[in-house]
Design an enzyme around this catalytic site. Sequence first.
Site, PDB file in Angstrom:
ATOM      1  N   PRO A 104       0.674  -1.304   0.223  1.00  0.00           N
ATOM      2  CG  PRO A 104       0.096  -1.166   2.124  1.00  0.00           C
ATOM      3  CD  PRO A 104       0.673  -2.083   1.302  1.00  0.00           C
TER       4      PRO A 104
ATOM      5  N   GLY B 258       2.782   4.742   1.058  1.00  0.00           N
ATOM      6  CA  GLY B 258       3.165   5.311   2.338  1.00  0.00           C
ATOM      7  C   GLY B 258       3.910   4.136   3.315  1.00  0.00           C
ATOM      8  CB  VAL B 259       4.583   0.785   3.310  1.00  0.00           C
ATOM      9  CG1 VAL B 259       3.119   0.465   3.733  1.00  0.00           C
ATOM     10  CG2 VAL B 259       4.800   0.209   1.944  1.00  0.00           C
TER      11      VAL B 259
ATOM     12  CB  SER C 212     -11.880 -11.557   1.710  1.00  0.00           C
ATOM     13  OG  SER C 212     -11.984 -10.062   1.694  1.00  0.00           O
TER      14      SER C 212
ATOM     15  CE  LYS D 293      -8.875  -8.834   4.337  1.00  0.00           C
ATOM     16  NZ  LYS D 293      -9.159 -10.117   3.588  1.00  0.00           N
TER      17      LYS D 293
END
Length: 845
Positions: free
Chosen positions: A390, A392-393, A712, A755
């Site tokens: 994702p 911004g990591v 999911s 999650k």
Amino acid sequence: MLNLPLWLADEEADPEGPQNIPLLTPDEEKEMHESSLPDELPVLALKNTVLFPGVVLPITVGRDTSLKLVKDAYSGDRIIGVVSQRDADMENPGPNDLYHVGTAATILKLIKMPDGSVSIVIQGKRRFEIEAFTQDDPYLRATIKPIPEEVADEDIELAARVRSIKEMAIQIVNMSPNLPSEAAYAIQNIESPGFLIHFIASNLQIDVENKQELLETVPIVERAELVLKYLEQEIQVLQLSEEIRSKVKTDVDQQQREYLLRQQLKTIQDELGESEGGGAEAQELRERMDERGDELPDTVVETLEKELTKLARTNPASPEYGVTRNYVETILDLPWQHYSEDDLDIGRASDVLDEDHFGLEDVKKRILEYLAVLKLKGDMKAPILCFYGPPGVGKTSLGKSIARSIDREFVRMSLGGVRDEAEIRGHRRTYIGSMPGRILQGLKKAGTSNPVFMLDEVDKLGSDFRGDPSSALLEVLDPEQNDTFNDHYLELDYDLSKVLFIATANYLDQIPPPLRDRMEIIEINGYTPAEKLAIAKQYLVPRQIERNGLTDDQFAITDDALALIIEGYTRESGVRQLERTIGSVVRGVAKKVALGETEHETIEEGDVEEYLRGRKFFSDVAERTEVPGVATGLAFTPVGGDILFIEASVSRGSGRLVLTGQLGDVMKESAQAAFSYIKAHADKLGIPLDAFRYWDVHVHVPAGAIPKDGPSAGVAMISALTSIYTQRCVKHTVAMTGEITLRGLVLPVGGIKEKVLAAKRAGIETVLLPEKNRKDIAEIKASAIEGLEAIHVSRIEEVIKHVLEAKPKRDPAEVFALSDRERQLLTGNGRPAPQPTAEGETVMS
């Protein structure tokens, strides 16, 4: 070369020129030579030429003194003395600036010009020698002594020279394309030897000193010898010019005239030994090539030699000149076989990676493995890494750290929105403004052939009528063939095998499979709250303090305040929004410091709201209810994990399934699969069969403005539907994720780390995960999920067992019970109602 007598007297020649060439007979010449001259003559100075006896010369008079002289003479006997200047640049020559031998001339014609100047036509009569100057104002006058002319007798030696002069003069006329053929006829008809010599001498393109020597030479045979010598030189020049023209194009139009002149000049310089080696620029580029030495491959040197030879022969005004020069400069600017030396200190590299980035252990491990193999083997082909995760990591900044850790240059190329294949492979040189692709431009900027080359946002590539850039990257990112990468502009093989390519992407499914297959995918997951807190303390807060002009003595923030910002004001996998939020707090303190309101500020948890206003995100525990039909799912978003509520309710109807919440096709199919499974297992679950015939079920996913998709949520869907039909509540401390099948299997899904962390953040105590995702939960630090229980399931029966309360809120038989009257109304007009089968389907009786 012979030329018409259009010489400058004062400022410029008469543009009209002589219209006819008077040819003197021997008798007329003898009469002219025996004519008497005054003892004193006004003297007119000529520039750039010499007047010979018998020759007609048009001149333009512009000097005030010369104008006065011409007007006085024209109104008198029209006889003047014409003498050449020693220095043509002298505007007002005096007696010492003139030769002492000149020619008496008669003014044949005088024309007044509109600009005030005067054009005259004069004809030489006799030679004279100046004895003394008697006047210098308003113009020069001098006493003269006529020079007696030698009478040309019938001399065989003179006749031979005259014949040679005519033949050579006619040969020059025939060889010169600019001279009219009538000139040869006029020369052939000249009978007087003296006039022939004077006429030819007057029209020779030789220096004034040489013409003056001819004028001062008295013996006619000697004058003939001098004329023959100059004619011989003229023939040699014309023959050389002919050789020059044979080396270049012979049929040249007007647009190529300048090109031809420059080529002739170059060939003349070659003949004289004054050549600059193909031009200054070509020579300079050749010297640059020689300086590179063995660094350039043989094929490149061969191409450069060919292009430099072509450049030296090209007219600088030609468009082809600029194209060739840019091509050569581009080749010379590329690093080719120049490589920076790697610092393969594994310990130092590990320290640099740890210093720049917190966490990311898997990525650091893979980089250190690569460096270790490179250190041991030495010639290992660089792998193609793809950091996937994702925003911004730290994917892009990680590339910079890798370059710093091994002491390589770093080049970043953003691929977002690139749609033109030429951006990768370059333009062909046939196009105006062509240039190499951005791959070679990056290497040129880096200055080495082994930089760390980051292909940022590789999943954002597009394609249209200009080609598919992702297909062009296939060769670049294939270690087996990128050692001969061929750019359309260069058309030379370039070795990219030593370049460490690092790609970044947010979505793997948007990368074409052939391109994805060439890269080693390294997933970078989102950060846990504890990791975000450590990153904020070590990196973000110090950086924002520096950027906003504060010092450590003026700003401080507690861990509790940072934790509140992380949980209450940002919700993302990375730390980009977190840094912006911290920056807002720092700027608020900077304002106070600038206003003099404070010298030091320590931000406590209670002070955060003053700078950031109200909290944006809250724990979702309060949103959960104790009513049946609500299940807590886990979702993966581009900015991290989040919890997702699935709500189900029933109403009287005809057994329809209604889905709302802006669901995608895959998520709708998961709901259909869950509904079909429950209908097929109604007896086992204790669900009355009337519930599927006389009741509609509505499934809604809140936050309806946000699109949702993916398989999911299948486990949460079946939990919510089972809960509403059995009236057993879903445990409010349980969240779940997983894909389901009609056979009752629970399949693995992605984004487990995000999650699970979202569940921990929301206060969930138990997460239900697919059995095959057990390895993913093991990769999460135990400290990050302390107090959170993970249960792994492989079948739907296990899901229902773990998520539903044991006792129902109400008896399903009572909830879905209908009177006979209600059945008749629902089936319409009292007709017999369809009878449900054991499998839950309905048939008409």
